[in-house]
Design a protein around this motif. Structure first.
Motif, PDB file in Angstrom:
ATOM      1  N   THR A  31       0.809  -1.220   0.000  1.00  0.00           N
ATOM      2  CA  THR A  31       0.000   0.000   0.000  1.00  0.00           C
ATOM      3  C   THR A  31       0.840   1.266   0.000  1.00  0.00           C
ATOM      4  O   THR A  31       0.394   2.310  -0.460  1.00  0.00           O
ATOM      5  CB  THR A  31      -0.936  -0.008   1.225  1.00  0.00           C
ATOM      6  OG1 THR A  31      -1.588  -1.273   1.296  1.00  0.00           O
ATOM      7  CG2 THR A  31      -1.983   1.078   1.126  1.00  0.00           C
ATOM      8  N   GLY A  32       2.051   1.215   0.519  1.00  0.00           N
ATOM      9  CA  GLY A  32       2.899   2.388   0.606  1.00  0.00           C
ATOM     10  C   GLY A  32       2.898   2.977   2.000  1.00  0.00           C
ATOM     11  O   GLY A  32       1.945   2.830   2.759  1.00  0.00           O
ATOM     12  N   SER A  33       3.968   3.662   2.342  1.00  0.00           N
ATOM     13  CA  SER A  33       4.137   4.204   3.684  1.00  0.00           C
ATOM     14  C   SER A  33       3.550   5.612   3.778  1.00  0.00           C
ATOM     15  O   SER A  33       3.830   6.471   2.942  1.00  0.00           O
ATOM     16  CB  SER A  33       5.626   4.241   4.036  1.00  0.00           C
ATOM     17  OG  SER A  33       5.832   4.855   5.291  1.00  0.00           O
ATOM     18  N   ASN A  34       2.735   5.838   4.808  1.00  0.00           N
ATOM     19  CA  ASN A  34       2.196   7.164   5.111  1.00  0.00           C
ATOM     20  C   ASN A  34       1.582   7.127   6.502  1.00  0.00           C
ATOM     21  O   ASN A  34       0.401   6.824   6.657  1.00  0.00           O
ATOM     22  CB  ASN A  34       1.153   7.606   4.091  1.00  0.00           C
ATOM     23  CG  ASN A  34       0.615   9.006   4.397  1.00  0.00           C
ATOM     24  OD1 ASN A  34       1.122   9.695   5.287  1.00  0.00           O
ATOM     25  ND2 ASN A  34      -0.417   9.416   3.688  1.00  0.00           N
ATOM     26  N   PRO A  35       2.360   7.411   7.552  1.00  0.00           N
ATOM     27  CA  PRO A  35       1.811   7.355   8.906  1.00  0.00           C
ATOM     28  C   PRO A  35       0.818   8.463   9.209  1.00  0.00           C
ATOM     29  O   PRO A  35       0.098   8.388  10.209  1.00  0.00           O
ATOM     30  CB  PRO A  35       3.052   7.471   9.793  1.00  0.00           C
ATOM     31  CG  PRO A  35       4.056   8.166   8.941  1.00  0.00           C
ATOM     32  CD  PRO A  35       3.799   7.725   7.535  1.00  0.00           C
ATOM     33  N   ASN A  36       0.755   9.499   8.370  1.00  0.00           N
ATOM     34  CA  ASN A  36      -0.120  10.646   8.624  1.00  0.00           C
ATOM     35  C   ASN A  36      -1.279  10.688   7.631  1.00  0.00           C
ATOM     36  O   ASN A  36      -1.543  11.701   6.991  1.00  0.00           O
ATOM     37  CB  ASN A  36       0.684  11.941   8.567  1.00  0.00           C
ATOM     38  CG  ASN A  36       1.793  11.967   9.594  1.00  0.00           C
ATOM     39  OD1 ASN A  36       1.559  11.706  10.773  1.00  0.00           O
ATOM     40  ND2 ASN A  36       3.013  12.252   9.158  1.00  0.00           N
ATOM     41  N   VAL A  37      -1.988   9.585   7.528  1.00  0.00           N
ATOM     42  CA  VAL A  37      -3.126   9.485   6.612  1.00  0.00           C
ATOM     43  C   VAL A  37      -4.232  10.440   7.041  1.00  0.00           C
ATOM     44  O   VAL A  37      -4.495  10.623   8.233  1.00  0.00           O
ATOM     45  CB  VAL A  37      -3.653   8.037   6.605  1.00  0.00           C
ATOM     46  CG1 VAL A  37      -4.961   7.934   5.847  1.00  0.00           C
ATOM     47  CG2 VAL A  37      -2.613   7.102   6.009  1.00  0.00           C
ATOM     48  N   ARG A  78      -2.686   2.033  14.446  1.00  0.00           N
ATOM     49  CA  ARG A  78      -1.500   2.700  13.898  1.00  0.00           C
ATOM     50  C   ARG A  78      -0.246   2.054  14.488  1.00  0.00           C
ATOM     51  O   ARG A  78       0.001   2.137  15.705  1.00  0.00           O
ATOM     52  CB  ARG A  78      -1.565   4.186  14.231  1.00  0.00           C
ATOM     53  CG  ARG A  78      -0.475   5.023  13.604  1.00  0.00           C
ATOM     54  CD  ARG A  78      -0.863   6.480  13.663  1.00  0.00           C
ATOM     55  NE  ARG A  78       0.235   7.362  13.298  1.00  0.00           N
ATOM     56  CZ  ARG A  78       0.097   8.664  13.074  1.00  0.00           C
ATOM     57  NH1 ARG A  78      -1.089   9.217  13.172  1.00  0.00           N
ATOM     58  NH2 ARG A  78       1.140   9.400  12.764  1.00  0.00           N
ATOM     59  N   SER A  79       0.557   1.438  13.637  1.00  0.00           N
ATOM     60  CA  SER A  79       1.621   0.559  14.108  1.00  0.00           C
ATOM     61  C   SER A  79       2.753   1.287  14.820  1.00  0.00           C
ATOM     62  O   SER A  79       3.385   0.718  15.710  1.00  0.00           O
ATOM     63  CB  SER A  79       2.196  -0.235  12.933  1.00  0.00           C
ATOM     64  OG  SER A  79       2.810   0.635  11.989  1.00  0.00           O
ATOM     65  N   GLU A  80       3.035   2.527  14.434  1.00  0.00           N
ATOM     66  CA  GLU A  80       4.203   3.189  15.020  1.00  0.00           C
ATOM     67  C   GLU A  80       3.806   4.099  16.180  1.00  0.00           C
ATOM     68  O   GLU A  80       4.609   4.888  16.663  1.00  0.00           O
ATOM     69  CB  GLU A  80       4.991   3.942  13.940  1.00  0.00           C
ATOM     70  CG  GLU A  80       4.674   5.381  13.686  1.00  0.00           C
ATOM     71  CD  GLU A  80       3.230   5.681  13.272  1.00  0.00           C
ATOM     72  OE1 GLU A  80       2.880   6.861  13.293  1.00  0.00           O
ATOM     73  OE2 GLU A  80       2.460   4.777  12.956  1.00  0.00           O
ATOM     74  N   ARG A  81       2.568   3.958  16.684  1.00  0.00           N
ATOM     75  CA  ARG A  81       2.141   4.768  17.827  1.00  0.00           C
ATOM     76  C   ARG A  81       1.390   3.879  18.826  1.00  0.00           C
ATOM     77  O   ARG A  81       0.175   3.968  18.986  1.00  0.00           O
ATOM     78  CB  ARG A  81       1.243   5.918  17.366  1.00  0.00           C
ATOM     79  CG  ARG A  81       0.909   6.905  18.494  1.00  0.00           C
ATOM     80  CD  ARG A  81      -0.092   7.956  18.040  1.00  0.00           C
ATOM     81  NE  ARG A  81       0.458   8.863  17.059  1.00  0.00           N
ATOM     82  CZ  ARG A  81      -0.251   9.814  16.449  1.00  0.00           C
ATOM     83  NH1 ARG A  81      -1.528   9.946  16.712  1.00  0.00           N
ATOM     84  NH2 ARG A  81       0.317  10.611  15.558  1.00  0.00           N
ATOM     85  N   PRO A  82       2.113   2.974  19.524  1.00  0.00           N
ATOM     86  CA  PRO A  82       1.437   2.048  20.446  1.00  0.00           C
ATOM     87  C   PRO A  82       0.899   2.766  21.678  1.00  0.00           C
ATOM     88  O   PRO A  82       1.435   3.789  22.107  1.00  0.00           O
ATOM     89  CB  PRO A  82       2.543   1.060  20.819  1.00  0.00           C
ATOM     90  CG  PRO A  82       3.807   1.826  20.622  1.00  0.00           C
ATOM     91  CD  PRO A  82       3.558   2.749  19.463  1.00  0.00           C
ATOM     92  N   LEU A  83      -0.174   2.220  22.224  1.00  0.00           N
ATOM     93  CA  LEU A  83      -0.740   2.747  23.461  1.00  0.00           C
ATOM     94  C   LEU A  83       0.129   2.339  24.652  1.00  0.00           C
ATOM     95  O   LEU A  83       0.876   1.369  24.593  1.00  0.00           O
ATOM     96  CB  LEU A  83      -2.156   2.208  23.668  1.00  0.00           C
ATOM     97  CG  LEU A  83      -3.238   2.723  22.710  1.00  0.00           C
ATOM     98  CD1 LEU A  83      -4.550   2.011  23.002  1.00  0.00           C
ATOM     99  CD2 LEU A  83      -3.424   4.226  22.855  1.00  0.00           C
ATOM    100  N   THR A  84      -0.010   3.093  25.739  1.00  0.00           N
ATOM    101  CA  THR A  84       0.716   2.787  26.965  1.00  0.00           C
ATOM    102  C   THR A  84      -0.291   2.443  28.052  1.00  0.00           C
ATOM    103  O   THR A  84      -1.181   3.228  28.360  1.00  0.00           O
ATOM    104  CB  THR A  84       1.569   3.980  27.418  1.00  0.00           C
ATOM    105  OG1 THR A  84       2.512   4.293  26.387  1.00  0.00           O
ATOM    106  CG2 THR A  84       2.305   3.651  28.707  1.00  0.00           C
TER     107      THR A  84
END
Length: 349
Positions: free
Chosen positions: A41-47, A179-185
């Motif tokens: 799909t391509g990289s774009n963390p700020n969809v 969102r894979s690069e922003r895990p919850l704590t």
């Protein structure tokens, strides 16, 4: 593959082609682009979501992340409730996205889409997906990020993906974004991180353009109390009663029935102020209405408190200096004057 799916979004495939070429050839200074790990799909963390996911006029209210239901810890997706007088609502693609899985449990469908390598969308309890999606249904789930599932079908923003009447019990359907690069704590990450939906849950409505986001925030409920201006995350609060508790000291490394997937005990406040208490796999949600004589916000309880329940009986909670929780549950009667010295259960974070 049907040819029109290829030509509809040529830039994605051109970009992917160049990525493959330059990754394979390398560069003089050694600064190679990161691998896509099989993601098509391509990289774009700020969809950015540019289209509504449904007809908002047909929606009674939305329960965002952080609400609790039977059989749950905090909810890792939102619940979208259809108005009683509306039979069904359409479901649209909020963004250009790739279908990567369809499950059919015999009652309704679960749909999983990838908006980018980092952002996955999930819809649950969709009763009537379009035929092109229904034809791809299977009865097995997949990982959202591990292994990067291949694209089954490309969908454009605003395109109809189906209609739904929601669940038979609540007339609601699920909408989640991860969102894979922003895990919850969490207060104890090890309890939850084996489960992708808990680890990567993100507020779906924060991805929409401003006007759409505001319309969706206005539907947060149930009312009448003031609503949050964003979703709520994990409900646990250090040193307070609020949040999930577990009946074992051990933390299982894999999802385990009774642990991680289903908390043995969860105490949290709903959007209308009602305190909700859920125990393990029990089908009941025990409630203490806002304004009731024993009502107290569990985020403010730091020593002990007894809740008398709408359905009868009570829960008496006592926080311990070592961080554990002692719990007495009675199905009849009213709160005693002090915490019973025996016959309590111990829970852990």
């Amino acid at each position: 593959m049907d040819f029109h799916f290829i030509i509809r979004k040529p830039t994605r495939y051109i970009a992917l082609l160049f990525t493959i070429i330059f990754t394979g050839c390398g560069s003089d200074d050694g600064n190679e682009p990161p691998p896509l790990s099989g993601c098509e799909t391509g990289s774009n963390p700020n969809v950015s979501f540019t289209a509504s996911f449904t007809d908002l006029e047909g929606i009674a209210h939305i329960e965002p992340l952080g609400e609790i239901q039977a059989f749950h810890n905090f909810s890792a997706h939102s619940y979208v409730f259809i108005k009683p007088e509306v039979t069904e609502v359409p479901v649209y693609a909020p963004v250009d996205m790739d279908l990567i899985n369809v499950t059919d449990d015999g009652a309704d469908f679960g749909l999983m889409f990838r908006a980018s390598c980092e952002v996955v969308l999930r819809f649950g309890h969709i009763t009537n997906p379009i035929p092109a999606i229904q034809d791809l249904a299977r009865d097995q789930g997949i990982s959202m990020f591990e292994g990067q599932a291949p694209t089954l079908l490309q969908i454009s923003a605003g395109e109809l993906i189906g209609t739904t009447s929601g669940t038979a019990e609540a007339k609601s359907f699920d909408f989640g974004v991860y969102r894979s690069e922003r895990p919850l704590t969490f207060l104890n990450n090890d309890r939850f991180h084996p489960v992708e939906t808990f680890r990567y849950a993100s507020c779906p409505y924060d991805y929409f353009t401003t006007d759409l986001r505001n319309q969706m925030y206005d539907l947060f409920g149930p009312k009448p109390l003031a609503q949050p201006i964003s979703c709520r995350g994990p409900r646990g609060k250090e040193g307070a009663l609020a949040g999930p508790w577990f009946d074992t000291v051990e933390v299982f490394s894999n999802p385990h029935f009774g642990q991680t997937q289903f908390s043995p005990l969860l105490i949290a406040t709903a959007l209308n102020g009602t305190v909700k208490i859920v125990r393990g796999t029990e089908p009941n949600v025990y409630r203490v209405p806002f304004g009731a004589s024993t009502h107290a916000d569990p985020e403010e309880v730091t020593t002990e408190h007894c809740y008398e329940l709408q359905s009868g009986g009570y829960f008496y909670f006592q926080l311990q200096p070592n961080g554990t929780l002692h719990v007495v549950r009675e199905t009849t009667g009213t709160c005693p004057s002090e915490f019973p010295p025996t016959e309590y259960l111990t829970y852990y974070r």
